[in-house]
Design an enzyme around this catalytic site. Structure first.
Site, PDB file in Angstrom:
ATOM      1  N   ARG A 219       0.938  -1.074   0.216  1.00  0.00           N
ATOM      2  CA  ARG A 219      -0.285   0.059  -0.556  1.00  0.00           C
ATOM      3  C   ARG A 219       0.596   1.610   0.082  1.00  0.00           C
ATOM      4  NH1 ARG A 219      -2.712   1.047   5.511  1.00  0.00           N
ATOM      5  NH2 ARG A 219      -0.343   1.091   5.517  1.00  0.00           N
ATOM      6  N   ARG A 229      12.840   4.890   0.493  1.00  0.00           N
ATOM      7  CA  ARG A 229      13.070   3.842   0.908  1.00  0.00           C
ATOM      8  C   ARG A 229      12.398   3.019  -0.005  1.00  0.00           C
ATOM      9  NH1 ARG A 229      10.586   6.677   5.796  1.00  0.00           N
ATOM     10  NH2 ARG A 229       8.085   5.811   5.078  1.00  0.00           N
TER      11      ARG A 229
END
Length: 418
Positions: A219, A229
């Site tokens: 998600r 990231r």
């Protein structure tokens, strides 16, 4: 008015939001009396509320001494996670801290004052947390210390290492979430609220954590990209693009969705373990604590599956939907019906051209076999015309009021992020 239009399309949400506000949530999250606690524990619960109001609610609903053990477990891991997340700490300082963090639990004066993270208070006042840790029964201390040690070592391993293979993805998720599931399960058994097998079967407990963590990683693709990231495994995304970040490009959207569908299929493999794990639980407070995040996760995966919006913005389940899940997921029959509902939703969206379509259909078939609904819960979302008319009238009269009170449900949906 957009909120009103959404609710008119889902009138059952209004019923559950009102039920939630009018006291129904107390059946899931009963209130704890803070005046019954000592100063140290009151401080710990204050930190718990500050770092995650969503988790605070369900932790405080746990029965007996298990509640305090899980509260301290959460804060210890939050402190460990704060060290890992703090990019201002150099690796030559951070790596030894992560490896040795479990030993700080037995050092009454240890604290860390140099963090720049928003939850740094759990490090700055770690002596209060470690004191309450040492006040726990030894059986709880041993579990928390052991999990803290294993997690710290795993975090240190992945500091300078990207997730390449799917097995490494499982390994990373084990360190950051599977170990939490294992630790919690051992605490449940240690409290004697659950049978020993719950804490002994580490494979099922690990799957509980991996299902939640993989859902969050899938998600949160766009948010993670914006913050630099990367948690999607290279073994998967490299079949669709040269760089993970390229999945956000409009010309790559079809490949991006196929890549995501493959990862969702991977995550769905854990659902049979989740159902087996939940079927073993006896204590109602433990069942609620474990089941609610799992049904939130399956609903989130259903919302993400084959959805281009994951690469363009934020995909969330509706607030009323979240409240409905919280109120319903209190027994095994209901949880099976919820799981069945959302895997059917995914099944209906499987593109025939999707490279993972066969695997997705196979895992859904195995989930169906375990969660075939029976009884009244099989028709849980069918409402009479009179009910629908009343619900829509109620929506028109009270949508603005409900938009305020439903904030608690939205916070719970974000629990997995914390």
């Amino acid at each position: 008015m957009e909120l009103l239009r959404k609710w008119l399309g889902h009138p059952e949400d209004i019923y559950h939001l009102l039920r939630f506000k009018m006291g129904g949530y107390r059946a899931v999250m009963p209130r704890m009396d803070p005046d019954s606690l000592g100063l140290g524990l009151r401080t710990c619960y204050r930190y718990l509320n500050q770092t995650s109001r969503s988790f605070a609610a369900v932790i405080q609903a746990l029965d007996g001494e298990l509640r305090h053990a899980v509260c301290i477990f959460y804060l210890v891991l939050r402190a460990l996670d704060t060290i890992e997340d703090d990019m201002t700490i150099s690796l030559d300082v951070k790596v030894p801290m992560l490896n040795e963090f479990h030993s700080y639990l037995y050092q009454p004066e240890w604290k860390y004052m140099e963090s720049k993270e928003k939850h740094r208070q759990v490090l700055e006042d770690f002596p209060t947390i470690s004191m309450e840790f040492r006040n726990l029964a030894k059986v709880y201390q041993d579990v928390i210390s052991d999990i803290c040690h294993k997690m710290g070592v795993g975090m240190a391993e992945f500091l300078e290492k990207k997730v390449d293979s799917q097995s490494e993805w499982d390994r990373y998720c084990h360190y950051v979430a599977g170990l939490v599931g294992i630790g919690l399960s051992r605490l449940f058994s240690a409290s004697e609220l659950e049978d020993p097998i719950v804490g002994q079967d580490t494979e099922l407990a690990n799957s509980m954590g991996l299902f939640l963590q993989k859902t969050n990683i899938i998600r949160d693709y766009l948010e993670d990209q914006l913050e630099g990231r990367e948690f999607w495994p290279r073994e998967v995304w490299s079949r669709y693009t040269k760089k993970l970040s390229d999945l956000t490009k409009p010309e790559n959207i079809d490949m991006a969705v196929q890549c995501m569908n493959e990862l969702i299929t991977n995550a769905l493999r854990h659902v049979p373990d989740v159902l087996t794990y939940l079927s073993r639980l006896k204590n109602q407070s433990v069942f609620n604590f474990c089941a609610i995040p799992q049904v939130m996760a399956i609903a989130t995966l259903a919302a993400c599956y084959n959805n281009k919006q994951v690469f363009r913005g934020v995909v969330k389940i509706r607030k009323g939907q979240a409240v409905t899940l919280m109120m319903d997921a209190t027994n095994m029959q209901s949880v099976k019906a919820i799981m069945y509902q959302y895997v059917e939703e995914i099944y209906q969206k499987i593109p025939s051209t999707d490279p993972s379509s066969n695997k997705t259909q196979q895992i859904i078939a195995s989930i169906r076999a375990m969660s075939l609904p029976s009884g009244p819960m099989a028709s849980r979302h069918h409402y009479s015309p009179i009910y629908l008319s009343c619900a829509m009238l109620l929506a028109a009269l009270s949508w603005q009021y409900l938009s305020t009170i439903s904030k608690a449900a939205e916070e719970y949906v974000q629990a997995g992020e914390n």
